[in-house]
Design an enzyme around this catalytic site. Structure first.
Site, PDB file in Angstrom:
ATOM      1  N   GLU A  50       9.222  10.187  -8.291  1.00 41.43           N
ATOM      2  CA  GLU A  50       9.960  10.441  -7.133  1.00 41.43           C
ATOM      3  C   GLU A  50      10.767   9.374  -6.661  1.00 41.43           C
ATOM      4  O   GLU A  50      11.965   9.545  -6.161  1.00 41.43           O
ATOM      5  CB  GLU A  50       8.859  10.673  -6.037  1.00 41.43           C
ATOM      6  CG  GLU A  50       8.318  11.967  -5.964  1.00 41.43           C
ATOM      7  CD  GLU A  50       7.155  12.195  -5.106  1.00 41.43           C
ATOM      8  OE1 GLU A  50       7.145  11.285  -4.139  1.00 41.43           O
ATOM      9  OE2 GLU A  50       6.274  13.181  -5.232  1.00 41.43           O
ATOM     10  N   VAL A  51      10.481   8.108  -6.907  1.00 39.04           N
ATOM     11  CA  VAL A  51      11.296   6.977  -6.486  1.00 39.04           C
ATOM     12  C   VAL A  51      11.861   6.194  -7.728  1.00 39.04           C
ATOM     13  O   VAL A  51      10.896   5.752  -8.558  1.00 39.04           O
ATOM     14  CB  VAL A  51      10.362   6.076  -5.725  1.00 39.04           C
ATOM     15  CG1 VAL A  51      11.373   4.938  -5.185  1.00 39.04           C
ATOM     16  CG2 VAL A  51       9.591   6.742  -4.471  1.00 39.04           C
ATOM     17  N   ASN A  77       4.869   6.364 -13.332  1.00 37.33           N
ATOM     18  CA  ASN A  77       5.679   7.587 -13.647  1.00 37.33           C
ATOM     19  C   ASN A  77       7.107   7.193 -13.992  1.00 37.33           C
ATOM     20  O   ASN A  77       7.623   6.398 -13.235  1.00 37.33           O
ATOM     21  CB  ASN A  77       5.509   8.785 -12.517  1.00 37.33           C
ATOM     22  CG  ASN A  77       4.368   8.896 -11.986  1.00 37.33           C
ATOM     23  OD1 ASN A  77       3.465   9.397 -13.125  1.00 37.33           O
ATOM     24  ND2 ASN A  77       3.721   8.846 -10.903  1.00 37.33           N
ATOM     25  N   HIS A 129       7.752   1.061 -10.649  1.00 36.88           N
ATOM     26  CA  HIS A 129       6.413   1.210  -9.896  1.00 36.88           C
ATOM     27  C   HIS A 129       5.261   1.468 -10.766  1.00 36.88           C
ATOM     28  O   HIS A 129       5.212   2.310 -11.407  1.00 36.88           O
ATOM     29  CB  HIS A 129       6.476   1.632  -8.461  1.00 36.88           C
ATOM     30  CG  HIS A 129       6.837   3.345  -8.449  1.00 36.88           C
ATOM     31  ND1 HIS A 129       7.816   3.700  -8.582  1.00 36.88           N
ATOM     32  CD2 HIS A 129       6.113   4.254  -8.311  1.00 36.88           C
ATOM     33  CE1 HIS A 129       8.049   4.945  -8.628  1.00 36.88           C
ATOM     34  NE2 HIS A 129       6.569   5.260  -8.456  1.00 36.88           N
ATOM     35  N   HIS A 185       1.269   2.010  -9.765  1.00 35.60           N
ATOM     36  CA  HIS A 185       0.391   2.619  -8.944  1.00 35.60           C
ATOM     37  C   HIS A 185      -1.048   2.026  -9.668  1.00 35.60           C
ATOM     38  O   HIS A 185      -1.226   2.115 -10.692  1.00 35.60           O
ATOM     39  CB  HIS A 185       0.013   3.963  -9.077  1.00 35.60           C
ATOM     40  CG  HIS A 185       1.158   5.012  -8.725  1.00 35.60           C
ATOM     41  ND1 HIS A 185       1.487   5.580  -7.386  1.00 35.60           N
ATOM     42  CD2 HIS A 185       2.231   5.453  -9.064  1.00 35.60           C
ATOM     43  CE1 HIS A 185       2.501   6.326  -7.441  1.00 35.60           C
ATOM     44  NE2 HIS A 185       3.176   5.986  -8.586  1.00 35.60           N
ATOM     45  N   ARG A 222       0.869  -1.189   0.023  1.00 39.04           N
ATOM     46  CA  ARG A 222       0.014   0.183   0.054  1.00 39.04           C
ATOM     47  C   ARG A 222       0.902   1.437  -0.006  1.00 39.04           C
ATOM     48  O   ARG A 222       1.964   1.295   0.550  1.00 39.04           O
ATOM     49  CB  ARG A 222      -0.984   0.146   1.309  1.00 39.04           C
ATOM     50  CG  ARG A 222      -1.983  -1.169   1.187  1.00 39.04           C
ATOM     51  CD  ARG A 222      -3.178  -0.827   1.754  1.00 39.04           C
ATOM     52  NE  ARG A 222      -4.423  -1.845   1.712  1.00 39.04           N
ATOM     53  CZ  ARG A 222      -5.269  -1.864   0.625  1.00 39.04           C
ATOM     54  NH1 ARG A 222      -5.335  -0.488   0.152  1.00 39.04           N
ATOM     55  NH2 ARG A 222      -6.172  -2.581   0.523  1.00 39.04           N
ATOM     56  N   ASP A 223       0.508   2.241  -1.023  1.00 41.10           N
ATOM     57  CA  ASP A 223       1.177   3.573  -0.877  1.00 41.10           C
ATOM     58  C   ASP A 223       0.866   4.321   0.480  1.00 41.10           C
ATOM     59  O   ASP A 223       0.027   4.282   1.182  1.00 41.10           O
ATOM     60  CB  ASP A 223       0.752   4.666  -1.568  1.00 41.10           C
ATOM     61  CG  ASP A 223       1.442   5.652  -2.272  1.00 41.10           C
ATOM     62  OD1 ASP A 223       1.991   5.414  -3.445  1.00 41.10           O
ATOM     63  OD2 ASP A 223       1.567   6.434  -1.383  1.00 41.10           O
ATOM     64  N   ILE A 224       2.180   4.839   0.982  1.00 39.55           N
ATOM     65  CA  ILE A 224       2.187   5.445   2.101  1.00 39.55           C
ATOM     66  C   ILE A 224       1.343   6.865   2.177  1.00 39.55           C
ATOM     67  O   ILE A 224       0.865   7.189   3.202  1.00 39.55           O
ATOM     68  CB  ILE A 224       3.621   5.849   2.504  1.00 39.55           C
ATOM     69  CG1 ILE A 224       3.666   5.640   4.288  1.00 39.55           C
ATOM     70  CG2 ILE A 224       4.143   7.047   2.000  1.00 39.55           C
ATOM     71  CD1 ILE A 224       5.247   5.880   4.485  1.00 39.55           C
TER      72      ILE A 224
HETATM   73  P1  AMP Z   1       6.418   8.389  -7.967  1.00 34.91           P
HETATM   74  O1  AMP Z   1       5.879   9.823  -7.893  1.00 34.91           O
HETATM   75  O2  AMP Z   1       5.401   7.793  -8.970  1.00 34.91           O
HETATM   76  O3  AMP Z   1       7.562   7.793  -8.003  1.00 34.91           O
HETATM   77  O4  AMP Z   1       5.509   7.621  -6.610  1.00 34.91           O
HETATM   78  C1  AMP Z   1       6.216   7.425  -5.494  1.00 34.91           C
HETATM   79  C2  AMP Z   1       5.143   7.026  -4.604  1.00 34.91           C
HETATM   80  O5  AMP Z   1       5.815   6.207  -3.368  1.00 34.91           O
HETATM   81  C3  AMP Z   1       4.349   8.127  -4.030  1.00 34.91           C
HETATM   82  O6  AMP Z   1       2.986   7.712  -4.225  1.00 34.91           O
HETATM   83  C4  AMP Z   1       4.559   7.910  -2.401  1.00 34.91           C
HETATM   84  O7  AMP Z   1       3.578   8.177  -1.521  1.00 34.91           O
HETATM   85  C5  AMP Z   1       4.991   6.382  -2.247  1.00 34.91           C
HETATM   86  N1  AMP Z   1       5.915   5.991  -1.172  1.00 34.91           N
HETATM   87  C6  AMP Z   1       7.214   6.638  -0.848  1.00 34.91           C
HETATM   88  N2  AMP Z   1       7.793   6.061   0.129  1.00 34.91           N
HETATM   89  C7  AMP Z   1       6.850   4.994   0.638  1.00 34.91           C
HETATM   90  C8  AMP Z   1       6.941   3.996   1.601  1.00 34.91           C
HETATM   91  N3  AMP Z   1       7.722   3.983   2.422  1.00 34.91           N
HETATM   92  N4  AMP Z   1       5.865   3.250   1.556  1.00 34.91           N
HETATM   93  C9  AMP Z   1       4.892   3.194   0.723  1.00 34.91           C
HETATM   94  N5  AMP Z   1       4.787   4.024  -0.486  1.00 34.91           N
HETATM   95  C10 AMP Z   1       5.713   5.016  -0.352  1.00 34.91           C
END
Ligand code: AMP
Length: 127
Positions: A105-106, A97, A110, A112, A34-36
């Site tokens: 961001e990460v 993304n 991934h 969503h 689950r997304d945080i």
């Molecule tokens: P993106 O902008 O597509 O890279 O999205 C990164 C997603 O990772 C965001 O929706 C964040 O809320 C989610 N996220 C970041 N850290 C964590 C975590 N520790 N556990 C779950 N989701 C996370």
């Protein structure tokens, strides 16, 4: 261009068990959690366990077993949540993304899976 993978990104740490996650499903090559910061009642991230930065990287370098496992897990999560369109669920949206314009961001691939409310138009103006 060859991608370089940052082994200190937050999803790599989740995969190594260094930080906790709310797991929905796990398989040999993929993990769903689950997304945080959920954007809808159901917001699950599906990631491959391998070191892939984004979708085109994965499509280029992942094995067929990894691609099949990852792809099937996305469908399995939709069914697990009961959101597959039709008699049982009301549908969902998949989004991945990549890079700067994609506002990733990460830097670990991934997808969503977002569901549980009417999601509106696909894109909103850039902010
Ligand atoms: P993106 O902008 O597509 O890279 O999205 C990164 C997603 O990772 C965001 O929706 C964040 O809320 C989610 N996220 C970041 N850290 C964590 C975590 N520790 N556990 C779950 N989701 C996370």
């Amino acid at each position: 261009m060859a991608y370089s993978y940052d082994t200190e990104n937050i999803f790599a740490k989740i995969l190594r068990g260094e930080i906790p996650n709310n797991t929905v499903m796990e398989s040999e090559h993929a993990l769903a959690f689950r997304d945080i910061n959920p954007q809808a009642p159901d917001h699950v991230l599906v990631i491959p366990k391998g070191p892939y930065v984004c979708y085109d990287h994965f499509a280029l370098e992942a094995s067929e077993a990894e691609i099949v496992d990852f792809t099937r897990m996305i469908g399995a999560v939709a069914r697990e949540l009961g959101v597959q369109p039709g008699e049982r669920g009301a549908g969902y949206r998949l989004l991945s993304n990549a890079g700067e314009d994609g506002v990733q961001e990460v830097p670990h691939l991934h997808v969503h899976l977002v569901a549980g409310r009417r999601l509106g138009r696909m894109l909103s103006p850039a902010s």
